[in-house]
Design a protein around this motif. Structure first.
Motif, mmCIF file in Angstrom:
data_model
loop_
_atom_site.group_PDB
_atom_site.id
_atom_site.type_symbol
_atom_site.label_atom_id
_atom_site.label_comp_id
_atom_site.label_asym_id
_atom_site.label_seq_id
_atom_site.Cartn_x
_atom_site.Cartn_y
_atom_site.Cartn_z
ATOM 1 N N MET A 88 0.644 -1.216 0.233
ATOM 2 C CA MET A 88 -0.138 0.016 -0.126
ATOM 3 C C MET A 88 0.730 1.519 0.095
ATOM 4 N N GLY A 89 2.216 1.312 0.611
ATOM 5 C CA GLY A 89 2.626 2.348 0.890
ATOM 6 C C GLY A 89 3.322 2.872 -0.869
ATOM 7 N N LEU A 90 3.438 1.998 -1.632
ATOM 8 C CA LEU A 90 4.595 2.570 -3.161
ATOM 9 C C LEU A 90 2.647 2.306 -3.927
ATOM 10 N N LEU A 91 1.481 1.700 -3.968
ATOM 11 C CA LEU A 91 0.356 2.423 -4.530
ATOM 12 C C LEU A 91 -0.588 3.554 -4.256
ATOM 13 N N PHE A 95 -0.267 6.673 -6.676
ATOM 14 C CA PHE A 95 -2.361 7.348 -7.566
ATOM 15 C C PHE A 95 -1.677 8.968 -7.169
ATOM 16 N N LEU A 96 -1.602 9.497 -5.641
ATOM 17 C CA LEU A 96 -1.330 10.616 -5.634
ATOM 18 C C LEU A 96 0.082 10.909 -5.913
ATOM 19 N N LEU A 97 0.733 11.006 -6.535
ATOM 20 C CA LEU A 97 1.665 11.643 -7.227
ATOM 21 C C LEU A 97 1.398 11.535 -8.978
ATOM 22 N N ILE A 98 0.867 10.653 -9.656
ATOM 23 C CA ILE A 98 0.399 10.678 -10.936
ATOM 24 C C ILE A 98 -1.337 11.514 -10.510
ATOM 25 N N LEU A 99 -1.645 11.698 -9.753
ATOM 26 C CA LEU A 99 -2.865 12.668 -9.588
ATOM 27 C C LEU A 99 -2.304 13.891 -9.979
ATOM 28 N N THR A 100 -1.208 13.957 -8.593
ATOM 29 C CA THR A 100 -1.022 15.675 -8.743
ATOM 30 C C THR A 100 -0.106 16.109 -9.603
ATOM 31 N N LEU A 226 -16.753 23.029 -19.786
ATOM 32 C CA LEU A 226 -16.908 21.759 -19.625
ATOM 33 C C LEU A 226 -16.364 20.988 -20.187
ATOM 34 N N LEU A 227 -14.949 21.286 -21.001
ATOM 35 C CA LEU A 227 -14.092 19.842 -21.030
ATOM 36 C C LEU A 227 -13.465 20.111 -19.459
ATOM 37 N N THR A 228 -12.616 21.483 -19.159
ATOM 38 C CA THR A 228 -12.603 21.364 -17.602
ATOM 39 C C THR A 228 -13.082 20.157 -16.568
ATOM 40 N N ALA A 229 -14.239 20.224 -16.684
ATOM 41 C CA ALA A 229 -15.264 19.518 -15.550
ATOM 42 C C ALA A 229 -14.895 17.960 -16.261
ATOM 43 N N PHE A 230 -14.547 17.727 -17.447
ATOM 44 C CA PHE A 230 -14.233 16.844 -17.418
ATOM 45 C C PHE A 230 -13.028 16.025 -17.690
ATOM 46 N N GLU A 231 -12.162 17.111 -18.241
ATOM 47 C CA GLU A 231 -10.714 16.683 -17.903
ATOM 48 C C GLU A 231 -10.567 16.899 -16.413
ATOM 49 N N LEU A 232 -11.332 17.216 -15.688
ATOM 50 C CA LEU A 232 -10.756 16.502 -14.082
ATOM 51 C C LEU A 232 -10.891 15.104 -13.698
ATOM 52 N N PHE A 233 -12.361 14.772 -14.670
ATOM 53 C CA PHE A 233 -12.976 13.429 -14.143
ATOM 54 C C PHE A 233 -11.869 12.182 -14.811
ATOM 55 N N ILE A 234 -11.321 12.717 -16.118
ATOM 56 C CA ILE A 234 -10.387 12.164 -16.941
ATOM 57 C C ILE A 234 -8.665 12.332 -15.785
ATOM 58 N N MET A 235 -8.444 12.894 -15.139
ATOM 59 C CA MET A 235 -7.311 12.890 -14.752
ATOM 60 C C MET A 235 -6.662 12.171 -13.346
ATOM 61 N N ILE A 236 -8.793 11.445 -12.608
ATOM 62 C CA ILE A 236 -8.745 10.755 -12.209
ATOM 63 C C ILE A 236 -8.885 9.699 -12.422
ATOM 64 N N LEU A 237 -9.089 9.876 -12.858
ATOM 65 C CA LEU A 237 -9.445 8.155 -13.295
ATOM 66 C C LEU A 237 -8.126 7.679 -14.338
ATOM 67 N N GLN A 238 -7.109 8.177 -14.644
ATOM 68 C CA GLN A 238 -5.928 8.109 -14.811
ATOM 69 C C GLN A 238 -5.367 7.362 -14.195
ATOM 70 N N ALA A 239 -5.105 8.764 -13.152
ATOM 71 C CA ALA A 239 -4.667 8.107 -11.901
ATOM 72 C C ALA A 239 -4.825 6.790 -11.086
ATOM 73 N N TYR A 240 -6.905 6.494 -11.356
ATOM 74 C CA TYR A 240 -6.837 5.375 -10.773
ATOM 75 C C TYR A 240 -5.989 4.083 -11.252
ATOM 76 N N LEU A 241 -5.899 3.917 -12.871
ATOM 77 C CA LEU A 241 -6.232 3.380 -13.957
ATOM 78 C C LEU A 241 -4.228 3.225 -14.217
ATOM 79 N N PHE A 242 -3.372 3.561 -13.596
ATOM 80 C CA PHE A 242 -2.279 3.797 -13.219
ATOM 81 C C PHE A 242 -1.289 2.854 -12.220
#
Length: 258
Positions: A88-91, A95-100, A226-242
């Protein structure tokens, strides 16, 4: 009269930055500074949240535990099972680093996602790949690891020469590429779209305001919002997927994949 032909859309040059310090190292540019600063923010956040934990979490600790629980239950545990807490320390840090790295693309006056530079997620993906191979050889043996990843049960012998090289290429090359490029490509494309529509709004509403251009400028502003809101979702999603792929690769090293 100003026409739409006068407008010049932003191009890939918006990803090119000069050195921050004149005469300084050529590599010390805005993306590098952002990547390091984001790492510092992650360290500061974790320190504030977990250095002196309280029985009843409040403030930063409460936020930290919420994110930790999310990563543990929704990302790590489905793949790692009983080994979850060990990694969990690594993961959690990944997650936090990619998200930031992603979220700084929406911060005013910064507005550049550090993860849109392939070098940054690429280094993390290489580290995860090396860890996966190390764990695989350690827990399954060198020969057993190669066999388990490239020869599924029931594979006919005649297909071994075709399937095994393809699977090895996937495991050692394509898996790394998709791990790193997925987040990079999404952040690159999102930043380009936001830059385009925001420049349309600024050009036709501020720089060259005209009765004919105003509707185009308004469209640019609406699309930017609209794209800013969508991009926020994508940013969180990509951190999740990575992070999810990292957990999956680590699990593949700990246990046979087939």
């Amino acid at each position: 009269m100003v026409t739409i032909d006068d407008y010049r859309a932003p191009g890939p040059d918006i990803f090119v930055f000069p050195p921050i310090i004149d005469g300084g190292p050529f590599w010390f540019t805005k993306p590098v500074l952002l990547a390091v600063a984001c790492a510092g923010l992650v360290i500061a956040f974790c320190w504030a949240a977990f250095a002196k934990p309280k029985i009843v979490p409040r403030g930063v600790q409460n936020a930290g535990e919420y994110v930790y629980f999310f990563v543990r239950e929704q990302i790590a545990k489905p793949f790692l099972g009983a080994d979850t807490d060990r990694w969990m320390g690594l993961l959690f840090t990944l997650f936090l680093l990619i998200l930031t790295w992603n979220l700084v693309g929406l911060v005013p006056f910064i507005q550049f996602p550090a993860s849109s530079y392939i070098a940054f997620p690429g280094v993390l993906a290489v580290a995860v790949l090396i860890l996966k191979v190390y764990l695989g050889v350690k827990h399954q043996g060198f020969t057993g690891y190669l066999k388990n990843m490239s020869v599924p049960p029931g594979l006919p012998k005649w297909a071994l020469g075709i399937y095994a090289p393809m699977e090895l290429a996937h495991q050692f090359l394509f898996s790394w590429a998709t791990h790193a490029i997925r987040v990079c490509a999404n952040m690159f494309a999102g930043h380009m779209l936001l830059a385009f529509f925001s420049s349309v709004g600024f050009w036709f509403l501020v720089e060259k305001l005209s009765p004919l251009g105003a509707p185009i400028g308004l469209l640019g502003v609406v699309m930017t919002i609209l794209l800013t809101a969508f991009e926020l979702f994508i940013m969180i999603l990509q951190a999740y997927l990575f992070t999810m792929l990292s957990a999956m690769y680590i699990a593949g090293g700990l246990r046979a994949e087939h």
